[in-house]
Design an enzyme around this catalytic site. Structure first.
Site, PDB file in Angstrom:
ATOM      1  CG  HIS A 113      32.509  -8.171 -10.964  1.00 39.38           C
ATOM      2  ND1 HIS A 113      31.562  -8.765 -11.759  1.00 39.38           N
ATOM      3  CD2 HIS A 113      31.827  -7.328 -10.143  1.00 39.38           C
ATOM      4  CE1 HIS A 113      30.370  -8.282 -11.436  1.00 39.38           C
ATOM      5  NE2 HIS A 113      30.496  -7.419 -10.466  1.00 39.38           N
ATOM      6  CG  HIS A 134      26.244  -8.956  -7.596  1.00 37.61           C
ATOM      7  ND1 HIS A 134      27.364  -9.725  -7.811  1.00 37.61           N
ATOM      8  CD2 HIS A 134      26.460  -7.788  -8.228  1.00 37.61           C
ATOM      9  CE1 HIS A 134      28.200  -9.046  -8.564  1.00 37.61           C
ATOM     10  NE2 HIS A 134      27.689  -7.870  -8.823  1.00 37.61           N
ATOM     11  CG  HIS A 143      29.627  -3.179  -7.184  1.00 36.51           C
ATOM     12  ND1 HIS A 143      28.771  -3.990  -6.461  1.00 36.51           N
ATOM     13  CD2 HIS A 143      30.000  -3.906  -8.274  1.00 36.51           C
ATOM     14  CE1 HIS A 143      28.618  -5.138  -7.116  1.00 36.51           C
ATOM     15  NE2 HIS A 143      29.347  -5.121  -8.210  1.00 36.51           N
ATOM     16  CG  HIS A 262      23.091  -2.978 -11.134  1.00 37.20           C
ATOM     17  ND1 HIS A 262      22.816  -4.265 -10.758  1.00 37.20           N
ATOM     18  CD2 HIS A 262      24.408  -2.956 -11.480  1.00 37.20           C
ATOM     19  CE1 HIS A 262      23.917  -4.993 -10.849  1.00 37.20           C
ATOM     20  NE2 HIS A 262      24.904  -4.219 -11.280  1.00 37.20           N
ATOM     21  CG  HIS A 266      25.250  -5.502 -15.565  1.00 42.11           C
ATOM     22  ND1 HIS A 266      26.558  -5.907 -15.709  1.00 42.11           N
ATOM     23  CD2 HIS A 266      25.193  -4.836 -14.396  1.00 42.11           C
ATOM     24  CE1 HIS A 266      27.258  -5.494 -14.656  1.00 42.11           C
ATOM     25  NE2 HIS A 266      26.451  -4.840 -13.843  1.00 42.11           N
ATOM     26  CG  PHE A 283      27.476 -11.643 -11.503  1.00 39.95           C
ATOM     27  CD1 PHE A 283      27.025 -10.351 -11.719  1.00 39.95           C
ATOM     28  CD2 PHE A 283      26.725 -12.472 -10.682  1.00 39.95           C
ATOM     29  CE1 PHE A 283      25.843  -9.892 -11.144  1.00 39.95           C
ATOM     30  CE2 PHE A 283      25.546 -12.031 -10.092  1.00 39.95           C
ATOM     31  CZ  PHE A 283      25.108 -10.751 -10.327  1.00 39.95           C
ATOM     32  CG  HIS A 296      29.032  -1.084 -11.024  1.00 40.18           C
ATOM     33  ND1 HIS A 296      28.277  -1.312  -9.900  1.00 40.18           N
ATOM     34  CD2 HIS A 296      28.752  -2.089 -11.891  1.00 40.18           C
ATOM     35  CE1 HIS A 296      27.572  -2.423 -10.061  1.00 40.18           C
ATOM     36  NE2 HIS A 296      27.840  -2.923 -11.256  1.00 40.18           N
TER      37      HIS A 296
END
Ligand code: C2O
Length: 605
Positions: A113, A134, A143, A262, A266, A283, A296
């Site tokens: 990632h 992203h 993903h 999403h 996070h 990230f 995810h």
């Protein structure tokens, strides 16, 4: 590839920039992987997230699928399943010590990632351009592939090729907390780098509404899910993310799901006491939290659900630069594999699906407003757009925006050239013709959608993007008057000082580039149940605009308290899925358009 813009293309006005018809983003060359940079300062990070290089690359082949593997909801897993999952993670973590160069180890997997998101991989042929998975249409496919291999590796480590990851069901009231299985300090699933205030039973706030009461949060969550999946989405790109091709600068813009639920999850999990909100809040470190993969898995599930929605937005992107974009992953046998976006579009062909659970947001269209807002009353304190923009969003701002047509038109609101400090978490909400200032309530007809950004690295720390929010359904629900102007309220939720909106306008809905829904006849089969009253279950159409019954607070209390068995029983017990309305364009049914059918629907349906 070079293409002139003329004829059809020139006229179609669908091509955002001359570089647009370039080439797909190609899988990175691992041997030229360089250092990763911190997304905030641009400083070189103290981690080496480059994968071990390998010259031996094979192209992915779709596996024969003998039996579908079913990913379970994390809050519902069995003891046996949990034991397997924990053992697999334990072994994956053990690899970090036993063989740190094994690409299947826990840190190696986390670093995938980091490498794809923090500038370690360059675009092939463009030394100055990073690969960023992203903030574009690569978000969902990348993903999906990442989880696919992660899951396969876990299965291999416990010799169980049927192993599946659980999904964090945050779009259902029962899953709106961090799943308990991840919150046991004795479990390998546990991670200390999380926001301690948000451990269960803290309720997630998917819309960053700032609501304090749990029930209001639930209602807001369902409202923002409905908005990002259905109401605010005008085109495929609005949902999937902006086009991103070889030679383009990274991060052209997020789709509604990426920037909505999403991001919220996070930020909810990441530890604000850490400098960069590690692990989930950044990230480079997100993959170090076991919960990331279950988060995810639900994002992946959202993509799959979205594709089944019978809305008028086409669900597939046919652009070859999308379909042919490729990535590299190590598989469960340490073989480096090249995958293409085109091979992951149907998760069933990859051999897995999701445990069916209720999807209460599907029918969460806000209640129609009882009375029209009088533009004269609401426009007090609102300013004309010219002169006000570019606008730095320091405070709640009300703007008068001219419509293209009077009343209930098929229109979208465009916020242009949104310039942000890319090192900050940014979020603001958009309301239309809102009379009160209850900014913590998203469950109302006036809620138009949201903008958000997670910190990410770009060349010059300034990111520019646009968002488009569809207003068509909103106009119906607020019963917009014959006015030629609306009042747009912009509510900063996070770091409004660091966002400048270049302009605001309303335009007719751009083409969704698809055929309209031909018939909703077959919807009966897919219809999903929601609880509408304490003693009954209401069957509904999956077509969102064809249904106006809402889940209110009381029903939600019930939904949250009802146990799964009871619910299943009720469902099995003579429940029939019959469409309430049938619409066919060809005139074979009573109604030829959805709106005609709706008009004929009794008010109190
Ligand atoms: Cu690749 Cu949710 O981050």
């Amino acid at each position: 590839m070079l293409l002139g813009l003329g004829g059809l293309y020139g006229a179609a006005n669908l091509i955002p920039d001359p570089k647009a018809l370039a080439d797909p983003i190609q899988a990175p060359e691992f041997k030229s992987c360089s250092e990763a940079r911190d997304v905030q300062s641009g400083d070189v990070l103290d981690v080496n997230c480059c994968p071990p290089p390998s010259e031996n690359i094979v192209d992915f082949k779709l596996p024969p699928v003998h039996r579908m593997r079913v990913r379970p909801a994390a809050h519902k897993v069995t003891k046996e399943y949990l034991a397997k999952f924990e053992e697999a993670i334990r072994r994956m973590k053990a690899l970090d010590k036993d063989d740190p160069t094994d690409p299947r180890g826990f840190m190696q997997q986390a670093n995938i990632h980091c490498a794809y998101c923090n500038g370690a991989h360059d675009q092939v042929g463009f030394k100055d351009l990073d690969i960023q998975v992203h903030n574009s249409w690569l978000f969902f496919p990348f993903h999906r592939w990442y989880l696919y291999f992660y899951e396969k590796i876990l299965g291999k480590l416990i010799d169980d090729p049927t192993f599946v990851l659980p999904f964090w069901n945050w779009d259902n009231p029962k899953g709106m907390q961090m799943p308990r299985i991840f919150d046991n300090p004795r479990s390998p699933l546990y991670n200390t780098n999380r926001n301690q205030d948000n451990r269960p039973p803290a309720m997630i706030d998917l819309g960053f509404s700032g609501a304090t009461e749990d029930l209001q949060k639930v209602v807001n969550n369902l409202s923002s899910m409905y908005s990002e999946m259905i109401r605010s989405v005008n085109s495929t790109i609005d949902f999937m993310g902006q086009p991103y091709r070889a030679g383009n600068s990274p991060s052209p813009g997020m789709g509604s799901s990426e920037r909505g639920s999403h991001i919220a999850a996070h930020v909810f999990v990441g530890n604000p006491k850490n400098r960069y909100m590690e692990d989930m809040g950044n990230f480079y470190s997100a993959g170090r939290d076991t919960l990331f993969y279950s988060h995810h898995a639900n994002v992946d599930r959202m993509w799959s659900i979205w594709k089944t929605l019978k809305t008028d937005v086409p669900k597939d992107l046919n652009d070859p630069d999308y379909l042919n974009a490729s990535f590299l992953f190590y598989d469960e046998n340490k073989q480096l594999v090249r995958v293409k976006v085109r091979d992951c579009l149907d998760h069933r062909r990859l051999g897995y699906e999701f445990e069916p659970v209720d999807i209460p947001w599907l029918n969460y269209r806000p209640a129609k407003k009882a009375a029209r807002a009088k533009i004269k009353d609401i426009s007090s304190g609102a300013q004309k757009a010219d002169g006000l923009f570019p606008l730095t969003l320091k405070k709640v701002t009300r703007v008068l925006v001219p419509k293209t047509a009077k009343g209930k038109a098929d229109e979208v609101l465009v916020l242009e050239n949104i310039e942000t400090d890319t090192t900050k978490f940014i979020k603001f909400d958009v309301f239309v013709n809102d009379e009160d200032d209850k900014t913590e309530e998203l469950d109302k007809a006036e809620y138009a959608g949201t903008f958000a950004q997670v910190p990410h690295k770009t060349k010059d720390k300034k990111g520019k993007s646009n968002i488009t929010l569809r207003l068509t359904e909103l106009y119906e629900d607020i019963d917009v008057d014959d006015d030629d102007t609306i009042v747009v309220t912009l509510i900063p939720r996070s770091n409004g000082d660091d966002v400048t909106i270049g302009g605001i306008k309303i335009i007719p809905s751009p083409p969704r580039s698809g055929k309209m829904l031909k018939t909703v006849k077959e919807l009966g089969n897919n219809a999903l149940a929601i609880v509408s009253q304490v003693s009954s279950i209401l069957s509904t159409l999956q077509e969102p605009s064809a249904h106006r019954k809402l889940v209110g607070l009381d029903e939600l209390r019930y939904l949250m308290s009802m146990n799964a068995e009871h619910h299943r029983m009720l469902k099995a017990d003579g429940m029939k899925f019959t469409p309430n309305l049938t619409v066919a364009k060809d005139g074979s049914e009573k109604f030829t358009t959805i709106s005609a059918a709706l008009d004929a629907m009794p008010e109190k349906y």
